[in-house]
Write a protein that holds these residues in place. Sequence first.
Motif, PDB file in Angstrom:
ATOM      1  N   VAL A  62      -5.539 -70.447 -97.335  1.00  0.00           N
ATOM      2  CA  VAL A  62      -4.593 -69.976 -98.334  1.00  0.00           C
ATOM      3  C   VAL A  62      -4.675 -70.936 -99.508  1.00  0.00           C
ATOM      4  O   VAL A  62      -4.498 -72.146 -99.347  1.00  0.00           O
ATOM      5  N   LEU A  63      -4.961 -70.400-100.696  1.00  0.00           N
ATOM      6  CA  LEU A  63      -5.095 -71.236-101.875  1.00  0.00           C
ATOM      7  C   LEU A  63      -3.799 -71.224-102.675  1.00  0.00           C
ATOM      8  O   LEU A  63      -3.223 -70.157-102.913  1.00  0.00           O
ATOM      9  N   PRO A  64      -3.338 -72.411-103.091  1.00  0.00           N
ATOM     10  CA  PRO A  64      -2.048 -72.523-103.777  1.00  0.00           C
ATOM     11  C   PRO A  64      -2.152 -72.241-105.277  1.00  0.00           C
ATOM     12  O   PRO A  64      -1.996 -73.120-106.113  1.00  0.00           O
ATOM     13  N   CYS A  65      -2.467 -71.009-105.613  1.00  0.00           N
ATOM     14  CA  CYS A  65      -2.487 -70.615-107.017  1.00  0.00           C
ATOM     15  C   CYS A  65      -2.204 -69.127-107.091  1.00  0.00           C
ATOM     16  O   CYS A  65      -2.284 -68.417-106.093  1.00  0.00           O
ATOM     17  N   ASP A  66      -1.872 -68.664-108.288  1.00  0.00           N
ATOM     18  CA  ASP A  66      -1.625 -67.233-108.431  1.00  0.00           C
ATOM     19  C   ASP A  66      -2.954 -66.505-108.586  1.00  0.00           C
ATOM     20  O   ASP A  66      -3.998 -67.107-108.832  1.00  0.00           O
ATOM     21  N   GLU A  67      -2.889 -65.201-108.432  1.00  0.00           N
ATOM     22  CA  GLU A  67      -4.106 -64.396-108.423  1.00  0.00           C
ATOM     23  C   GLU A  67      -4.865 -64.471-109.749  1.00  0.00           C
ATOM     24  O   GLU A  67      -6.095 -64.567-109.770  1.00  0.00           O
ATOM     25  N   SER A  68      -4.152 -64.469-110.873  1.00  0.00           N
ATOM     26  CA  SER A  68      -4.837 -64.502-112.170  1.00  0.00           C
ATOM     27  C   SER A  68      -5.572 -65.826-112.380  1.00  0.00           C
ATOM     28  O   SER A  68      -6.678 -65.842-112.915  1.00  0.00           O
ATOM     29  N   THR A  69      -4.986 -66.929-111.940  1.00  0.00           N
ATOM     30  CA  THR A  69      -5.665 -68.230-112.036  1.00  0.00           C
ATOM     31  C   THR A  69      -6.905 -68.241-111.158  1.00  0.00           C
ATOM     32  O   THR A  69      -7.978 -68.686-111.580  1.00  0.00           O
ATOM     33  N   PHE A  70      -6.770 -67.739-109.939  1.00  0.00           N
ATOM     34  CA  PHE A  70      -7.906 -67.673-109.029  1.00  0.00           C
ATOM     35  C   PHE A  70      -9.039 -66.835-109.619  1.00  0.00           C
ATOM     36  O   PHE A  70     -10.208 -67.224-109.566  1.00  0.00           O
ATOM     37  N   LEU A  71      -8.703 -65.699-110.207  1.00  0.00           N
ATOM     38  CA  LEU A  71      -9.728 -64.833-110.794  1.00  0.00           C
ATOM     39  C   LEU A  71     -10.422 -65.517-111.969  1.00  0.00           C
ATOM     40  O   LEU A  71     -11.633 -65.383-112.141  1.00  0.00           O
ATOM     41  N   ARG A  72      -9.674 -66.282-112.772  1.00  0.00           N
ATOM     42  CA  ARG A  72     -10.297 -67.026-113.875  1.00  0.00           C
ATOM     43  C   ARG A  72     -11.260 -68.079-113.336  1.00  0.00           C
ATOM     44  O   ARG A  72     -12.368 -68.243-113.846  1.00  0.00           O
ATOM     45  N   ILE A  73     -10.835 -68.797-112.292  1.00  0.00           N
ATOM     46  CA  ILE A  73     -11.694 -69.833-111.693  1.00  0.00           C
ATOM     47  C   ILE A  73     -12.967 -69.218-111.120  1.00  0.00           C
ATOM     48  O   ILE A  73     -14.067 -69.694-111.386  1.00  0.00           O
ATOM     49  N   THR A  74     -12.825 -68.143-110.364  1.00  0.00           N
ATOM     50  CA  THR A  74     -13.997 -67.546-109.741  1.00  0.00           C
ATOM     51  C   THR A  74     -14.902 -66.871-110.762  1.00  0.00           C
ATOM     52  O   THR A  74     -16.127 -66.855-110.585  1.00  0.00           O
ATOM     53  N   HIS A  75     -14.336 -66.342-111.838  1.00  0.00           N
ATOM     54  CA  HIS A  75     -15.162 -65.786-112.910  1.00  0.00           C
ATOM     55  C   HIS A  75     -16.002 -66.903-113.545  1.00  0.00           C
ATOM     56  O   HIS A  75     -17.201 -66.734-113.778  1.00  0.00           O
ATOM     57  N   PHE A  76     -15.377 -68.046-113.774  1.00  0.00           N
ATOM     58  CA  PHE A  76     -16.075 -69.207-114.317  1.00  0.00           C
ATOM     59  C   PHE A  76     -17.171 -69.665-113.373  1.00  0.00           C
ATOM     60  O   PHE A  76     -18.304 -69.889-113.777  1.00  0.00           O
ATOM     61  N   LEU A  77     -16.866 -69.754-112.086  1.00  0.00           N
ATOM     62  CA  LEU A  77     -17.855 -70.195-111.102  1.00  0.00           C
ATOM     63  C   LEU A  77     -18.974 -69.178-110.950  1.00  0.00           C
ATOM     64  O   LEU A  77     -20.132 -69.542-110.786  1.00  0.00           O
ATOM     65  N   GLY A  78     -18.644 -67.903-110.992  1.00  0.00           N
ATOM     66  CA  GLY A  78     -19.639 -66.842-110.866  1.00  0.00           C
ATOM     67  C   GLY A  78     -20.576 -66.733-112.046  1.00  0.00           C
ATOM     68  O   GLY A  78     -21.648 -66.151-111.949  1.00  0.00           O
ATOM     69  N   SER A  79     -20.167 -67.330-113.174  1.00  0.00           N
ATOM     70  CA  SER A  79     -21.003 -67.270-114.369  1.00  0.00           C
ATOM     71  C   SER A  79     -22.092 -68.334-114.344  1.00  0.00           C
ATOM     72  O   SER A  79     -22.819 -68.492-115.309  1.00  0.00           O
ATOM     73  N   GLY A  80     -22.170 -69.083-113.231  1.00  0.00           N
ATOM     74  CA  GLY A  80     -23.218 -70.092-113.097  1.00  0.00           C
ATOM     75  C   GLY A  80     -22.788 -71.474-113.529  1.00  0.00           C
ATOM     76  O   GLY A  80     -23.600 -72.380-113.650  1.00  0.00           O
ATOM     77  N   ALA A  81     -21.509 -71.675-113.756  1.00  0.00           N
ATOM     78  CA  ALA A  81     -21.011 -72.981-114.178  1.00  0.00           C
ATOM     79  C   ALA A  81     -21.035 -73.987-113.053  1.00  0.00           C
ATOM     80  O   ALA A  81     -21.068 -73.684-111.917  1.00  0.00           O
TER      81      ALA A  81
END
Length: 81
Positions: A62-81
């Motif tokens: 369970v990750l301690p963040c809201d869904e929109s923050t998680f989606l921003r993080i994973t979008h950043f990570l998925g972009s090859g960062a």
Amino acid sequence: MGSKRIENEGTDRAPKGHFVVYVGKELKRFVIPLSFLKNTIFQQLLEKAADEYGFNCQRSIVLPCDESTFLRITHFLGSGA
């Protein structure tokens, strides 16, 4: 880049090379690639989860963040960062 895509799935098991996390008040389930574990930002999020919830979360991450923050993080990570 299918393995980098974040998937929201209803099955119990994650596909090979992926793992499941739960996010937000609704504990929404996401299946994400294992490659995210190498990223410092994601490691910090896991450390925060360990600090907040401990390691005995009945086998769920369970990750301690809201869904929109998680989606921003994973979008950043998925972009090859």
